[in-house]
Enzyme design. Structure first.
Site, PDB file in Angstrom:
ATOM      1  N   ARG A   1     -17.443  32.919  -1.172  1.00  0.00           N
ATOM      2  CA  ARG A   1     -17.573  34.308  -1.594  1.00  0.00           C
ATOM      3  C   ARG A   1     -16.516  35.267  -1.098  1.00  0.00           C
ATOM      4  O   ARG A   1     -16.517  36.423  -1.507  1.00  0.00           O
ATOM      5  CB  ARG A   1     -18.956  34.823  -1.234  1.00  0.00           C
ATOM      6  CG  ARG A   1     -19.979  34.230  -2.185  1.00  0.00           C
ATOM      7  CD  ARG A   1     -21.354  34.615  -1.780  1.00  0.00           C
ATOM      8  NE  ARG A   1     -21.549  34.212  -0.398  1.00  0.00           N
ATOM      9  CZ  ARG A   1     -22.675  34.379   0.262  1.00  0.00           C
ATOM     10  NH1 ARG A   1     -23.672  34.965  -0.310  1.00  0.00           N
ATOM     11  NH2 ARG A   1     -22.784  33.968   1.495  1.00  0.00           N
TER      12      ARG A   1
ATOM     13  N   ASP B   1     -22.734  21.358  -0.299  1.00  0.00           N
ATOM     14  CA  ASP B   1     -23.540  21.980   0.749  1.00  0.00           C
ATOM     15  C   ASP B   1     -24.187  20.880   1.568  1.00  0.00           C
ATOM     16  O   ASP B   1     -24.422  19.776   1.067  1.00  0.00           O
ATOM     17  CB  ASP B   1     -24.605  22.915   0.182  1.00  0.00           C
ATOM     18  CG  ASP B   1     -25.170  23.803   1.301  1.00  0.00           C
ATOM     19  OD1 ASP B   1     -24.512  24.804   1.637  1.00  0.00           O
ATOM     20  OD2 ASP B   1     -26.211  23.446   1.871  1.00  0.00           O
TER      21      ASP B   1
HETATM   22  O1  CP3 Z   1     -15.347  25.937   1.786  1.00  0.00           O
HETATM   23  C1  CP3 Z   1     -16.145  25.203   2.359  1.00  0.00           C
HETATM   24  O2  CP3 Z   1     -16.321  25.231   3.599  1.00  0.00           O
HETATM   25  C2  CP3 Z   1     -16.858  24.131   1.548  1.00  0.00           C
HETATM   26  C3  CP3 Z   1     -18.152  24.381   1.116  1.00  0.00           C
HETATM   27  C4  CP3 Z   1     -19.350  24.460   2.027  1.00  0.00           C
HETATM   28  C5  CP3 Z   1     -20.470  25.228   1.668  1.00  0.00           C
HETATM   29  N1  CP3 Z   1     -21.461  24.968   2.567  1.00  0.00           N
HETATM   30  C6  CP3 Z   1     -20.534  26.097   0.494  1.00  0.00           C
HETATM   31  C7  CP3 Z   1     -21.559  27.146   0.449  1.00  0.00           C
HETATM   32  C8  CP3 Z   1     -19.664  23.774   3.194  1.00  0.00           C
HETATM   33  C9  CP3 Z   1     -18.791  22.877   4.028  1.00  0.00           C
HETATM   34  C10 CP3 Z   1     -21.008  24.111   3.518  1.00  0.00           C
HETATM   35  C11 CP3 Z   1     -21.733  23.517   4.649  1.00  0.00           C
HETATM   36  C12 CP3 Z   1     -22.924  24.208   5.146  1.00  0.00           C
HETATM   37  N2  CP3 Z   1     -23.975  24.718   4.446  1.00  0.00           N
HETATM   38  C13 CP3 Z   1     -23.220  24.348   6.514  1.00  0.00           C
HETATM   39  C14 CP3 Z   1     -22.351  23.843   7.620  1.00  0.00           C
HETATM   40  C15 CP3 Z   1     -21.239  24.765   7.859  1.00  0.00           C
HETATM   41  C16 CP3 Z   1     -21.603  25.956   8.674  1.00  0.00           C
HETATM   42  O3  CP3 Z   1     -21.471  27.067   8.156  1.00  0.00           O
HETATM   43  O4  CP3 Z   1     -22.008  25.773   9.821  1.00  0.00           O
HETATM   44  C17 CP3 Z   1     -24.455  25.001   6.619  1.00  0.00           C
HETATM   45  C18 CP3 Z   1     -25.163  25.381   7.894  1.00  0.00           C
HETATM   46  C19 CP3 Z   1     -24.926  25.213   5.301  1.00  0.00           C
HETATM   47  C20 CP3 Z   1     -26.209  25.842   4.891  1.00  0.00           C
HETATM   48  C21 CP3 Z   1     -25.935  27.041   4.078  1.00  0.00           C
HETATM   49  N3  CP3 Z   1     -25.588  26.981   2.751  1.00  0.00           N
HETATM   50  C22 CP3 Z   1     -25.893  28.405   4.484  1.00  0.00           C
HETATM   51  C23 CP3 Z   1     -26.229  28.904   5.868  1.00  0.00           C
HETATM   52  C24 CP3 Z   1     -25.503  29.155   3.363  1.00  0.00           C
HETATM   53  C25 CP3 Z   1     -25.185  30.617   3.289  1.00  0.00           C
HETATM   54  C26 CP3 Z   1     -26.257  31.422   2.667  1.00  0.00           C
HETATM   55  C27 CP3 Z   1     -25.694  32.713   2.106  1.00  0.00           C
HETATM   56  O5  CP3 Z   1     -25.808  32.892   0.894  1.00  0.00           O
HETATM   57  O6  CP3 Z   1     -25.133  33.494   2.885  1.00  0.00           O
HETATM   58  C28 CP3 Z   1     -25.326  28.247   2.293  1.00  0.00           C
HETATM   59  C29 CP3 Z   1     -24.896  28.566   0.934  1.00  0.00           C
HETATM   60  C30 CP3 Z   1     -23.475  28.268   0.628  1.00  0.00           C
HETATM   61  N4  CP3 Z   1     -22.839  27.105   0.924  1.00  0.00           N
HETATM   62  C31 CP3 Z   1     -22.577  29.106  -0.068  1.00  0.00           C
HETATM   63  C32 CP3 Z   1     -21.372  28.415  -0.197  1.00  0.00           C
HETATM   64  C33 CP3 Z   1     -20.122  28.850  -0.899  1.00  0.00           C
HETATM   65  C34 CP3 Z   1     -22.908  30.500  -0.602  1.00  0.00           C
HETATM   66  C35 CP3 Z   1     -23.692  30.327  -1.865  1.00  0.00           C
HETATM   67  C36 CP3 Z   1     -23.228  31.228  -2.959  1.00  0.00           C
HETATM   68  O7  CP3 Z   1     -22.024  31.394  -3.168  1.00  0.00           O
HETATM   69  O8  CP3 Z   1     -24.113  31.733  -3.668  1.00  0.00           O
END
Ligand code: CP3
Length: 371
Positions: A58, A103
Site C-alpha cells: 500500500r 501472505d
Molecule cells: O512486499 C512484501 O513484503 C510481500 C508481501 C507480504 C504481504 N504479507 C502482503 C500483504 C508479505 C511478506 C507478508 C507477510 C506477512 N503477513 C507477515 C509477516 C511479515 C511481517 O509484517 O511481520 C504478517 C505478520 C502478515 C499478516 C498480515 N497480513 C498483516 C499484519 C497484514 C496487514 C493488515 C493491514 O491491512 O494493515 C496483512 C495484509 C497484507 N499482507 C497486506 C499486504 C500488501 C495489506 C492488504 C491490502 O493491501 O489490502
C-alpha cells in the site's frame, strides 16, 4: 521481453562460468550469483544489496490501483496479479530482490481454513483454535493445490532476469498466534496460555504448521526462487528459554524440509534482540534484525557464521531527508561488522511512506557501498 533489472548484456559471461562458491562474481546475469545471494552466503558483493519487507503493497499507488476490487487473499492466488504486484517495487525502486506477493496465512487458506484479511486489521480466523480437537481438525495442505504458486514463481523468475526472487512462509509460532487468538493481538496471551497448558497439543499444532510451511517453501524453491525468508514476526514475545524449547525445533523443521535445495535461508522476527543467536541456530544463513539492536551488536550476538539483514527503523522514512540520510549511513556502517549485510528495514514499509524516499534509500545504499 527485457527482464526487469537485467544486467547490461555486454557485461555477461557465459552461463557455464558461474561458480557460486567462488569469491569473485562470475556471472552477473544469474540470480544465484546476485549480490543478495552472495551477501547471504558471506561472499564479497559488488555493492550491499537492498530490499524492503512489504515493498509490494500500500505504499505504492500502482498497487492500490491494481488491487482495487480484488480481495487480498484472492489476489494472492491469481498468478498474473501476483507477478505484476511483485514486480512493481522492483521496477520503481531498483531493489536487489523481489519478494513474492502473498501472505503468511495463505497456506492455511489454501488448505481450507476460513480466514479473511480485514483491511487495516490483518488476518481474522472464523473459528479460532482453542482445543486439542481444534488442532486435530486442521486440514493438511495438499501440494497439488499450490499449482497457482508454482505458476506465479515461474513467471516471475522469467520476468526478473538477474534479480533474485525471495520466496517466503510464516513460521509455525507466528501462524499459531493468528490461529489461536483469532486475529492480530499485542500480548499473544491466549497463545502463550495454550503453549503452557496444552504442551502436547501445542507440539502437534506447530508440527502441522511446520509441515505446511515447508511445503509452501519447497514449491517456491523448486519453481525457481533464489532465497527464502521465514517470518516469525511475533516470536519476540517469548523468553529465550521458551523459544528454544517450544518453538525453535519447529522452525528448524521448516528449514530442514527444504532438504538440500541450494537456496539461502533468511529468518526474521520483531523484538528478537534476546533471541538472535537462537534464531540463527534454527538454521538461518541470514538473521533478520529489527531496529532495536544495532547491527554491530547483532553481529556479536549472532556470531561469525551468519549474515545479517536489516535494520533501518521504518518510521525513520517518515522523517526529513537529512535524518533518513544519516540513519541509512549509520546502518550501512554498523552492517560492516557482519559477515554479510542485506540492507532492509527493521520491519515492513509503513503504508504512509513516500515511495520516492524508498527509491532514494536504494540509491544511497548503492552509492555508499559500491566497490
Ligand atoms: O512486499 C512484501 O513484503 C510481500 C508481501 C507480504 C504481504 N504479507 C502482503 C500483504 C508479505 C511478506 C507478508 C507477510 C506477512 N503477513 C507477515 C509477516 C511479515 C511481517 O509484517 O511481520 C504478517 C505478520 C502478515 C499478516 C498480515 N497480513 C498483516 C499484519 C497484514 C496487514 C493488515 C493491514 O491491512 O494493515 C496483512 C495484509 C497484507 N499482507 C497486506 C499486504 C500488501 C495489506 C492488504 C491490502 O493491501 O489490502
Amino acid at each position: 521481453m527485457t527482464p526487469v533489472g537485467a544486467a547490461d548484456p555486454g557485461s555477461s559471461t557465459p552461463a557455464g562460468a558461474t561458480s557460486p562458491g567462488s569469491s569473485t562474481p562470475a556471472d552477473p546475469t544469474a540470480p544465484a550469483d546476485s549480490d543478495l545471494v552472495r551477501a547471504a552466503r558471506g561472499l564479497p558483493v559488488r555493492r550491499t544489496p537492498v530490499w524492503f519487507m512489504r515493498q509490494a503493497g500500500r505504499s505504492l499507488p500502482e498497487y492500490r490501483a491494481l488491487r482495487a476490487g480484488t480481495r487480498m487473499l484472492e489476489a494472492c492466488q491469481d498468478p498474473d496479479l501476483v507477478t505484476e504486484i511483485t514486480l512493481q517495487p522492483v521496477r520503481r525502486h531498483g531493489v536487489d530482490a523481489a519478494i513474492l506477493f502473498s501472505d503468511i496465512v495463505l497456506p492455511l487458506v489454501v488448505a481450507g481454513v476460513d480466514i479473511e484479511i480485514k483491511p487495516g486489521v490483518g488476518p481474522v480466523v472464523a473459528q479460532p483454535v482453542r482445543s486439542v480437537a481444534d488442532v486435530d481438525a486442521l486440514p493438511a495442505l495438499e501440494p497439488e493445490r499450490l499449482e497457482f504458486l508454482a505458476t506465479a514463481v515461474r513467471s516471475l523468475v522469467a520476468e526478473l532476469g538477474a534479480t533474485p526472487l525471495i520466496g517466503f512462509a510464516g513460521a509455525p509460532f507466528t501462524l499459531a498466534t493468528y490461529l489461536i487468538e483469532g486475529g492480530p493481538s499485542k500480548e499473544h496471551a491466549r497463545t502463550k496460555a495454550f503453549m503452557y497448558a496444552e504442551p502436547e497439543a501445542w507440539r502437534r499444532l506447530l508440527d502441522r504448521l511446520a509441515v505446511s510451511a515447508a511445503t509452501f517453501l519447497r514449491v517456491q524453491a523448486d519453481a525457481g526462487a533464489s532465497a527464502v525468508q521465514l517470518f516469525d514476526s511475533w516470536a519476540g514475545v517469548l523468553s529465550a528459554a521458551d523459544y528454544a524449547e517450544r518453538v525453535l525445533p519447529h522452525s528448524r523443521a521448516v528449514f530442514e524440509g527444504l532438504g538440500d535445495r541450494d537456496v539461502p535461508r533468511i529468518h526474521f522476527g520483531v523484538g528478537t534482540g534476546e533471541l538472535l543467536a537462537l534464531i540463527g541456530d534454527a538454521g538461518a544463513d541470514v538473521v533478520g534484525v529489527d531496529w532495536r539492536v544495532p547491527l554491530d551488536e547483532a553481529a556479536r550476538r549472532v556470531g561469525p557464521g551468519r549474515s545479517l539483514q536489516g535494520n533501518l527503523d521504518p518510521a525513520v522514512l517518515l522523517a526529513d531527508r537529512a535524518t533518513v540520510d544519516r540513519e541509512v549511513r549509520r546502518v550501512v556502517e554498523q552492517g560492516r561488522a557482519a559477515r554479510g549485510h542485506v540492507f532492509n528495514l527493521g520491519h515492513g514499509v509503513l503504508p504512509e511512506t513516500d515511495p520516492d524516499v524508498l527509491t532514494a534509500v536504494v540509491e544511497l545504499v548503492h552509492e555508499l557501498t559500491a566497490r
